[in-house]
Structures are given as C-alpha cells and as structure tokens.
Design a protein around this motif. Structure first.
Motif, PDB file in Angstrom:
ATOM      1  N   ARG A   8       8.923   1.856  -1.929  1.00 10.92           N
ATOM      2  CA  ARG A   8       7.716   2.176  -1.155  1.00 10.92           C
ATOM      3  C   ARG A   8       6.518   2.414  -2.073  1.00 10.92           C
ATOM      4  O   ARG A   8       5.384   2.037  -1.740  1.00 10.92           O
ATOM      5  CB  ARG A   8       7.988   3.407  -0.298  1.00 10.92           C
ATOM      6  CG  ARG A   8       6.847   3.820   0.598  1.00 10.92           C
ATOM      7  CD  ARG A   8       7.257   4.957   1.511  1.00 10.92           C
ATOM      8  NE  ARG A   8       7.527   6.203   0.774  1.00 10.92           N
ATOM      9  CZ  ARG A   8       7.952   7.329   1.334  1.00 10.92           C
ATOM     10  NH1 ARG A   8       8.195   7.362   2.643  1.00 10.92           N
ATOM     11  NH2 ARG A   8       8.163   8.398   0.608  1.00 10.92           N
TER      12      ARG A   8
ATOM     13  N   ALA B 281       2.672   1.666   8.958  1.00 11.80           N
ATOM     14  CA  ALA B 281       1.856   1.892   7.762  1.00 11.80           C
ATOM     15  C   ALA B 281       2.037   3.303   7.234  1.00 11.80           C
ATOM     16  O   ALA B 281       2.099   3.534   6.014  1.00 11.80           O
ATOM     17  CB  ALA B 281       0.387   1.622   8.072  1.00 11.80           C
TER      18      ALA B 281
ATOM     19  N   LYS C  78       5.413   3.724   5.519  1.00 15.29           N
ATOM     20  CA  LYS C  78       5.494   3.036   4.231  1.00 15.29           C
ATOM     21  C   LYS C  78       4.470   3.562   3.232  1.00 15.29           C
ATOM     22  O   LYS C  78       4.288   2.981   2.161  1.00 15.29           O
ATOM     23  CB  LYS C  78       5.337   1.530   4.431  1.00 15.29           C
ATOM     24  CG  LYS C  78       6.498   0.939   5.229  1.00 15.29           C
ATOM     25  CD  LYS C  78       6.491  -0.579   5.252  1.00 15.29           C
ATOM     26  CE  LYS C  78       7.727  -1.100   5.971  1.00 15.29           C
ATOM     27  NZ  LYS C  78       7.832  -2.576   5.944  1.00 15.29           N
ATOM     28  N   SER C  79       3.834   4.677   3.567  1.00 12.75           N
ATOM     29  CA  SER C  79       2.896   5.306   2.632  1.00 12.75           C
ATOM     30  C   SER C  79       3.654   6.224   1.668  1.00 12.75           C
ATOM     31  O   SER C  79       4.517   7.002   2.101  1.00 12.75           O
ATOM     32  CB  SER C  79       1.856   6.130   3.391  1.00 12.75           C
ATOM     33  OG  SER C  79       1.152   6.978   2.495  1.00 12.75           O
TER      34      SER C  79
ATOM     35  N   SER D 109       2.413   8.777   0.199  1.00 17.04           N
ATOM     36  CA  SER D 109       1.729  10.069   0.147  1.00 17.04           C
ATOM     37  C   SER D 109       2.746  11.205   0.080  1.00 17.04           C
ATOM     38  O   SER D 109       3.616  11.314   0.948  1.00 17.04           O
ATOM     39  CB  SER D 109       0.844  10.244   1.380  1.00 17.04           C
ATOM     40  OG  SER D 109       0.241  11.526   1.390  1.00 17.04           O
TER      41      SER D 109
ATOM     42  N   VAL E 240      -5.495  -0.200  10.245  1.00 16.85           N
ATOM     43  CA  VAL E 240      -4.423   0.057   9.289  1.00 16.85           C
ATOM     44  C   VAL E 240      -4.953   0.178   7.875  1.00 16.85           C
ATOM     45  O   VAL E 240      -4.590   1.103   7.134  1.00 16.85           O
ATOM     46  CB  VAL E 240      -3.351  -1.060   9.373  1.00 16.85           C
ATOM     47  CG1 VAL E 240      -2.369  -0.952   8.214  1.00 16.85           C
ATOM     48  CG2 VAL E 240      -2.616  -1.003  10.700  1.00 16.85           C
TER      49      VAL E 240
ATOM     50  N   GLN F  28      -4.679   3.434   5.317  1.00 14.74           N
ATOM     51  CA  GLN F  28      -4.091   3.365   3.979  1.00 14.74           C
ATOM     52  C   GLN F  28      -5.078   3.820   2.915  1.00 14.74           C
ATOM     53  O   GLN F  28      -4.719   4.558   1.985  1.00 14.74           O
ATOM     54  CB  GLN F  28      -3.621   1.931   3.696  1.00 14.74           C
ATOM     55  CG  GLN F  28      -2.445   1.502   4.569  1.00 14.74           C
ATOM     56  CD  GLN F  28      -2.157   0.014   4.480  1.00 14.74           C
ATOM     57  OE1 GLN F  28      -3.073  -0.805   4.254  1.00 14.74           O
ATOM     58  NE2 GLN F  28      -0.899  -0.370   4.665  1.00 14.74           N
ATOM     59  N   SER F  29      -6.325   3.417   3.050  1.00 18.19           N
ATOM     60  CA  SER F  29      -7.350   3.809   2.085  1.00 18.19           C
ATOM     61  C   SER F  29      -7.583   5.315   2.119  1.00 18.19           C
ATOM     62  O   SER F  29      -7.713   5.965   1.070  1.00 18.19           O
ATOM     63  CB  SER F  29      -8.659   3.060   2.388  1.00 18.19           C
ATOM     64  OG  SER F  29      -9.692   3.499   1.544  1.00 18.19           O
TER      65      SER F  29
ATOM     66  N   ALA G 192      -4.725   7.261   0.457  1.00 18.81           N
ATOM     67  CA  ALA G 192      -4.811   7.197  -1.005  1.00 18.81           C
ATOM     68  C   ALA G 192      -5.856   8.172  -1.518  1.00 18.81           C
ATOM     69  O   ALA G 192      -5.656   8.861  -2.526  1.00 18.81           O
ATOM     70  CB  ALA G 192      -5.138   5.770  -1.446  1.00 18.81           C
TER      71      ALA G 192
END
Length: 724
Positions: free
Chosen positions: A312, A652, A655-656, A658, A710, A714-715, A718
C-alpha cells in the motif's frame, strides 16, 4: 550442545512406583494439543491450577512446572528423552507434583515463570523447567535438560536429585530464596506502572526519529532485520517503520529503506516457505537461511498485514510493491489453506517436526536434496532449481537436506522458471508426511488475523480474504464472547470455549481487528462488538487507576510476582497487551469521539520515552501507535448514496498509507438494523447537495470541508500526513 527454543517430600513406594490416591496422568481431556501430546507419558502430569498445588502441599513436595507449546522442537526432544522414560517418570512422580502448561494457553503463567527462569539461570526458552514451592514461588529453574550430562548442562535426573536433596536438607534457604526472587520480580521496571486516571504526558514527536536512528544501529543491512542469530521477524517494528515512512520527515527515507531491507530479506529467504508462502517462527542463522520450522498463526497474521501495508505504501527499488503484494497474497493463502478450521476460526500453529517412521525429524517435510529435486522435476529443471534455491549435496539443516530459498531477488527468467515448477514441487511435497497442527483457537491471535485478512483483502482487491475475516469475527462472537458476563474466553477447541478468561492482549487484538473489519465493510455490528470489548477491558484490567495484563490471576502467579499486579510493556512474538490496547483505544476514540479513551491511550504511550530511546526493538507497536497518534489519527467519514463514486472514495481511503487512518462509511439510503445506532463519527454526515457521495476528513471529530473527488482526497491525506 542442544538448546531450548530461545525467548522466549513424598517418598516412593517400595516398588519404586507412587501409590497415593489419584496417581495418574490427568491431561487426556485438556483443550490444548500440547497438553494432550503428553497425556500418554508415564509422568503423572496435572494441569496448572489450585488442585495441583494443594496436592503438592498435602504431600509436602515441590511442584515441577514444565512449560512449552505444541510446535516446539526441543519440547518434543525433552519429552521423548525424559518424560517418556519410565525410570525418570517414577522418580519425578515420587518426589514432585508434575504440572504441564501450554504457554500459548496460559501466557500469564509463562510470563512470570519466564522472568523467574531468566533471573535464576540467565537463560530463557522452551521447554522451560521450573521448580516451585506449593504456594507457587520459583526456587530453581532452567530450560532444556538432557538425559545425560553435557558440557555446561546437567542431566535432568541430576537436577531432579539435587532439587529433591535441597528440599529435604535446606528447606529454609530454599524458601527464603524463593521469597526474595518474588520480591525482586515485583520491583522489576515497568511492573504495574501505567496509571490511567490522570492526564497523560505530552508525546514528543522527536522520540520517533530518535527511535529510527537507534534501530539503524542494530540493523543487519546485508540480510535485513535486526541483531544476529537467532533472528526473529520484527513485525511490530516493521509496522512502525512503514508508518513513519508514510509521514514526511528527515528520517522517513531511512525508515523506508530499513523496512525494505527487512521485508526483502525475509521474503527471499528460507524463513518464508517458498512453496506455500507461510513464514517460520525464526531463523537460527543471521541470514535467514536455516529456519526453525514451526509456523505460528501470530507470526503470519502480523507479517501478512505488514507486507500488505508495504504494498500500500508503494514499495521501493529494494523491495517493489508488486513483490510485496505477491508475498502477502500467498501468506494469506497459506493461512487459510493450512490453519483455517471448518468453523471459520484459525488454528494456532503447525509443528516444527514431522514424524517419519515414529521418529520426530525437524523440518523433514520442507527439506530437499538434489536427488529429490530430480525425482520431482527431472534432471534439467532440478539442476537449475538446485542452483537457484541453494540446495547442495550437503544439507544445511540435516542429512535430510536443505530448505528452498534464493536469498536474493530472482531474475525474470528465474521467476518464470519458478512459477512453472513451484506447483509441481508443492504437489510432490504434499505427498510427504506433514507436520501436526495445533487446532486450539486463541482469541487474540485470531484478532490479529482478523485485522490482517480484512486490510489485506481491501488492499489486494481480494474479497475472499474479507469474507474469511468476517468468518473469524463471527466465530469470536459466537464462541469466545459471553455477552451476559462481558467476558472474552482466551481459548476454544472444537467450537467450545474453555479455560481462563482472555488477557488484556486478547481483548486488545480482537477489538483492533474488529475495528479494522468495520473500516473495510462498514458493518456496524463489528464496531459495536469492538466497543463492547474495549469497555469490558477497561472494567476488567484497570483497577485503582492501574492497568494490568490479566485479571483474576491465580494465587500461585500472584505469589510468584510478589503479590503485585503486573504489566509487561515489551513486545515479544506479538505486541504487548498494553501496546495493543493503546492502539485499539486510539482507533476507538477516533470513531467514538471519546476523550476519556483517547486520554487512556495517551497514558499507555507514556511508557514510550525510555523504551524509544533505549530499546525500540521491543517497543515497535507502541511506536507505531505513537506515529498514528501524532498523525491525528485522521478520521475519514464517507457518506452518500450507494454508488460507484462512494465505492471509489472508500477504496481510495482503504489504500491510503496515512498512519492510523480510521474509516467509516454511511450510505444515505441505508437503514440501520433494529437496535443499532450510528457510529459517532458518522453523525450528521451526509452526501453532497447534488446527491453525490463525499468524504469528511477530520481530526478529533473536527472536520474539514467535504471532498467528492478521489484525487483531492488523496492529495489532502498526504498533506495531513505531513502535518498540514
């Protein structure tokens, strides 16, 4: 010289055989496979409990306590050499009350007497041999004792005779030393030091880079992992390194590189069964080339999760994400193929030994010679495979051969060859005698597997793994959990819970697994089950503001640890109960908004500063939890109608990488079952005004503007991981 598995006055009758009432072996109906393995010994074993110690007091003899586990090679050796020997058994029965303990069933017993054994003998491991007073105090101990004296190690009969003589002739000194040892164990560092009834100390972010730097000093950069032989999979430490690598910092790259070397080293070695994908308990060599062959559920569950998390994260050039995903997938296949029971739960382990012709041979199922490769593959392929997989004329384990392992990344041509011959070799190996399986179900270990299967299923796009996780959760709810008494039973066998109530680690690992399963499925019942376990654990293991590993400990264990409750914060083969509980509390607080439970997690993390700066290798899960706490953890609420967009947003998030991200899903058109209420993180969350799904990203229940794209989610994740 033989070695143990590392780490971890009555008088005889005239005939020489004991003749007191009830003189017999009492292990035949025990749920533990390890205890049942000893049911036919001439030793008159009894299970650990008040009855055995009362019998010792009645006879005025010491208790001989033997601790091991079903998959332990040297436990089998000592059993064959000594416990199956009639003359040795007669002496043991006449002068002691023999008690047998499965360390996996009773880790509370194992922990306190392991500490005593290490204090007395300077070594620890299994089989563990401890001599106790009738009130449970240890006064002499060791590990494996051979049938005849060896350099530096007396024979078992010598030890029995010396202990018997000391008991008869020097009783006062024996009992005084036993009391002194118990007092010392009560004063051990960290014994019962965690208080949960006050404000926690502030967690310093600088601790984590310091831990990474200290870990680098003990890393084996060539083979991967930490320290030298024997070398164990550092699963909890790897989880910390992966989480640290996901949060930008000056030490993130170093953490990523260390994790890659460790994961690659194990994946390409003999520690990992190159045919079926399961991992062995440890390696007797620093380069992972000679495994100790028992395969444990707890190792494979933790490693499945770690390899999935590395995939991941995206991997790197040292260990690519695709290779990690393959390792994780085959590890999951092994778990379900080799340990899954018909009731959906997972068995504890496969034995280190294979019985061939009535004789135990370590690793016999897994060893190959050049000749056996020719028999399976033919001369041409066999020669190439022998070279590629390090199988020589002289066996590296025994005369039976060597395990298959490349010890490096395969070339493309080698990979094609291996994928072609692997099924053939596995089919050939399956015709051999196979190691025995310990079918007992341990709640905490199934909790570890539950988390791993759920998360790996989401990351690897394998719904069958998520379904397997749900089956494990169903079993825990139906068999191990008593909702009326709010007690989780630690062990079951044949779908029947038996023995002691669960330890802190059982509640913690099961709750963590259930929260992971809820995040993947959105099924509210798993969140509610986790909540019940956490609230029950707070009631059961916290007394007068202090946290303990067990509740209602036996009088003997209580005496042996100096009449103190005990808490061991150190990771061993699994994360410590305290660390596991901190992680579960942190996730639960993120879902529920409970500041009380967030503060409790913070109090447990107050154990971290001295460990992070002195011994981070035994604090991996505390470090991983601290990384999640410093990241928030981020709370993600997905809301809206059931639609492709909602599923894309949910995927999403799953699958992060974080650290510590918790995920809740709410479908606007979904109805809650009768009696259920919403998870607090989802309260007042809904889809966008245009009817589309959206994600709320929050910390401590304070949420940002929702997002429906999505890439934007995700951005933002991060950026939040970087501290924005």
């Amino acid at each position: 010289m033989a070695a143990p598995e590392p780490a971890e006055s009555g008088q005889p009758a005239e005939s020489g055989r004991p003749n007191w009432p009830g003189a017999s072996n009492a292990l035949g109906s025990e749920p533990s496979a390890y205890l049942r393995q000893h049911a036919d010994n001439p030793v008159f074993w009894r299970p650990f409990g008040d009855e055995a110690f009362a019998f010792a007091a009645e006879r005025d003899v010491p208790v001989f306590l033997s601790i091991g586990y079903a998959a332990c090679h040297w436990c089998h050796v000592m059993a064959h050499e000594s416990f199956e020997d009639q003359e040795t058994a007669d002496y043991l029965n006449a002068h002691f009350v023999p008690v047998k303990v499965d360390r996996e069933e009773r880790p509370d017993v194992d922990s306190v007497y392991m500490a005593a054994t290490q204090a007395i003998s300077g070594e620890g491991g299994w089989p563990m041999s401890v001599f106790l007073t009738p009130d449970g105090l240890a006064f002499h101990a060791g590990t494996y004792f051979p049938p005849i004296p060896l350099p530096g190690r007396p024979s078992f009969r010598n030890v029995l005779e010396a202990v018997h003589e000391a008991w008869l002739e020097r009783r006062d000194a024996v009992e005084q030393n036993a009391r002194g040892l118990a007092a010392n164990l009560a004063d051990a560092p960290f014994a019962g030091v965690v208080r949960l009834d006050g404000p926690p100390e502030m967690l310093e972010a600088s601790l984590l880079p310091e831990a990474v730097a200290l870990l680098a000093r003990s890393e084996d950069p060539d083979a991967g992992g930490f320290g030298s032989a024997p070398k164990f999979p550092p699963s909890a430490v790897l989880e910390f390194l992966i989480r640290h690598a996901a949060a930008p910092s000056d030490t993130a790259l170093a953490a990523r590189d260390m994790a890659a070397r460790g994961l690659a080293g194990m994946a390409r070695s003999a520690l990992r069964d190159q045919l079926d994908g399961g991992f062995a308990r440890y390696s007797v060599t620093a380069d992972w080339s000679v495994p100790h062959f028992e395969k444990m559920l707890y190792d494979n569950a933790q490693l499945l999760r770690v390899y999935a998390h590395w995939a991941r994260l995206g991997g790197n050039e040292v260990f690519p994400a695709g290779e990690a995903a393959s390792v994780a997938s085959r590890c999951a296949d092994w778990m379900l193929g080799s340990l899954k029971l018909s009731n959906g739960a997972l068995a504890s382990s496969l034995d280190a030994d294979t019985v061939v012709g009535g004789v135990h041979h370590e690793g016999a199922t897994y060893l190959w010679t050049p000749e056996s490769l020719v028999d399976a593959l033919g001369a041409d392929d066999a020669e190439a495979v022998a070279t590629m997989m390090n199988v020589g004329a002289e066996g590296t384990v025994s005369e039976l051969g060597s395990p298959l392992h490349p010890g490096r990344a395969l070339t493309d041509a080698e990979s094609r060859l291996w994928e072609r011959v692997r099924p053939v070799l596995l089919a050939s190996r399956n015709l051999r005698n196979q190691p025995a399986r310990d079918d007992k179900v341990v709640a905490g270990w199934n909790g570890l597997a539950l988390a791993a299967l759920a998360e790996a299923g989401a990351i690897l796009d394998r719904p069958d793994l998520v379904a397997a996780a749900e089956a494990v959760a169903e079993y825990l709810a139906d068999v191990h959990w008593n909702s009326a008494s709010q007690v989780l039973v630690r062990v079951s066998h044949d779908s029947r819970a038996r023995g002691i109530g669960g330890l802190l680690e059982d509640y913690a690992f099961c709750a963590d697994g259930l929260l992971a399963l809820y995040g993947v499925t959105g099924a509210t019942r798993w969140y509610r089950f986790a909540e019940e376990l956490i609230l029950a654990a707070c009631s059961r293991f916290v007394e007068n503001g202090k946290l303990a590993d067990s509740a209602g400990v036996s009088a003997q264990v209580f005496n042996a640890q100096g009449q103190q409750t005990a808490l061991d914060p150190f990771d061993n083969a699994t994360p410590s109960g305290a660390a596991g509980f901190a992680g579960a509390l942190l996730s639960f607080a993120a879902y529920s908004g409970s500041h009380e439970h967030r503060l409790m997690a913070g109090n447990i993390l107050s154990l971290l500063p001295p460990l992070a700066t002195r011994a981070p290798r035994i604090a991996g899960w505390l470090l991983a939890t601290a990384q999640a706490a410093l990241a928030g953890p981020v709370e993600a609420a997905v809301a809206g109608p059931d639609s492709p967009l909602l599923r894309e947003l949910h995927t999403a998030l799953l699958k992060s990488p974080s650290p510590g991200l918790v995920i809740a899903v709410k479908m606007d058109d979904g109805a809650f079952p009768a009696g259920e209420v919403e998870v607090p993180l989802l309260l007042h969350r809904s889809g966008a005004p245009d009817g589309s799904a959206q994600v709320y990203l929050c910390r401590d229940m304070v949420c940002e503007r929702p997002l429906s794209d999505v890439a934007a989610v995700q951005s933002r994740l991060a950026a939040m991981a970087a501290g924005d």
